[in-house]
Design an enzyme around this catalytic site. Sequence first.
Site, mmCIF file in Angstrom:
data_model
loop_
_atom_site.group_PDB
_atom_site.id
_atom_site.type_symbol
_atom_site.label_atom_id
_atom_site.label_comp_id
_atom_site.label_asym_id
_atom_site.label_seq_id
_atom_site.Cartn_x
_atom_site.Cartn_y
_atom_site.Cartn_z
ATOM 1 N N HIS A 45 1.203 -6.937 1.829
ATOM 2 C CA HIS A 45 0.843 -7.451 0.504
ATOM 3 C C HIS A 45 0.877 -8.977 0.476
ATOM 4 O O HIS A 45 -0.044 -9.632 -0.028
ATOM 5 C CB HIS A 45 1.830 -6.930 -0.554
ATOM 6 C CG HIS A 45 1.763 -5.452 -0.787
ATOM 7 N ND1 HIS A 45 0.606 -4.800 -1.117
ATOM 8 C CD2 HIS A 45 2.728 -4.502 -0.747
ATOM 9 C CE1 HIS A 45 0.854 -3.512 -1.285
ATOM 10 N NE2 HIS A 45 2.144 -3.306 -1.049
ATOM 11 N N HIS A 95 5.434 -3.376 5.366
ATOM 12 C CA HIS A 95 4.657 -3.024 4.177
ATOM 13 C C HIS A 95 4.527 -4.213 3.224
ATOM 14 O O HIS A 95 3.415 -4.545 2.775
ATOM 15 C CB HIS A 95 5.325 -1.848 3.460
ATOM 16 C CG HIS A 95 4.556 -1.346 2.283
ATOM 17 N ND1 HIS A 95 3.595 -0.370 2.386
ATOM 18 C CD2 HIS A 95 4.598 -1.694 0.969
ATOM 19 C CE1 HIS A 95 3.071 -0.132 1.196
ATOM 20 N NE2 HIS A 95 3.668 -0.927 0.312
ATOM 21 N N GLU A 96 5.655 -4.849 2.933
ATOM 22 C CA GLU A 96 5.623 -5.965 1.988
ATOM 23 C C GLU A 96 4.915 -7.183 2.578
ATOM 24 O O GLU A 96 4.257 -7.930 1.851
ATOM 25 C CB GLU A 96 7.043 -6.330 1.546
ATOM 26 C CG GLU A 96 7.792 -5.197 0.842
ATOM 27 C CD GLU A 96 7.019 -4.580 -0.304
ATOM 28 O OE1 GLU A 96 6.235 -5.301 -0.960
ATOM 29 O OE2 GLU A 96 7.178 -3.370 -0.541
#
Length: 362
Positions: free
Chosen positions: A21, A17-18
């Site tokens: 980003h 997820h990170e």
Amino acid sequence: MPVLAAIAVLAVLILVHELGHFIAARSQGIYANRFSLGFGPIIWKYQGSQTEYAVRAFPLGGFVGFPDDDPDSDIPPNDPNLLRNRPILDRAIVISAGVIANLIFAYLVLVLQLGIVGIPEKINYQPGVLVQPVNEQSLAYQAGIRERDIILAVGGKELPASENSSTLLRKEIQNHPNQPIELTVQHENQQRTLKLTPEKGTDGKGLIGIQLGANGTPIYRRPRNPLEIFSIAAKRFQQLVVGTLSGFGQLITNFQQTAGQVSGPVNIVKVGAKLAANDSANLLSFAAIISINLAIINILPLPALDGGQLAFLLIEGVRGKPLPSRIQEGVMQTGLVLLLGLGLFLIVKETTQLEWVQKLFQ
């Protein structure tokens, strides 16, 4: 080992997820000065040329930090590569990239699972229905039904070795609100008869608080070609997304009945560990399901989540200018405190419900 494997899966999903980003920002030339797994005090860190990479004490998520509001940053406030100075579309891509990364990862995990385990061709059914109480407060649990028990008969009617057995059991329960029913239950190698009275739900149907599953073993075959793997994975991915959205919809529309099913990190790890103990390949299904859930939760328009930041961008697009920084910061900080508080509450609650913990207080 199964517990460690489940924890590792959650760590990988947070990392994915990170990374979504982070990659979305760096690929557009946007500064990102922090990449962190977890929150709170730093346990380990590494300072790269532009970014500090860190692992923190509380593993309830992670974040990618930007120098926009860092008072120690030496980047000029009007630098076009600061996130806040980019057009709305660029910022929206960065904010939504974590959700997109989790969805892509879930699909690829399903592809990997089908490639390793094979394509499920049919199920070798056994008599009865495999059940699991939704929580320890449910009627089913209070009556003595436990996880992986098999209900062999309801009201004296045997449940055959068929894919229709779950439907038959569900109808019998739903058709008897506030009326006693008799269940023949197999727990491990013992059979017993239980009597309980389903509660009347908001829709007027009976409920006892159990999840139903097929009592059977899937039979797999090798894929005919790679295209079949991608096609079946796509169908399974769609089913999981639709099912997850439906579950969140029920949580919103029928909160009183479904709130008890909300799980925190401890229960999630517990479920993953059980799946891994039964078959290590199940960890792939676990990873796909949790990754989809993580994506959908993060896209909700709630403070401190990606959806909340996208909501601010939408307001900015409508107004033609962003909301004042103090309002955005106040909403986000309040949301973060509430989110961390909920996470810690669920961890404490679920930890105290673990069998080995309860034994310490006996």
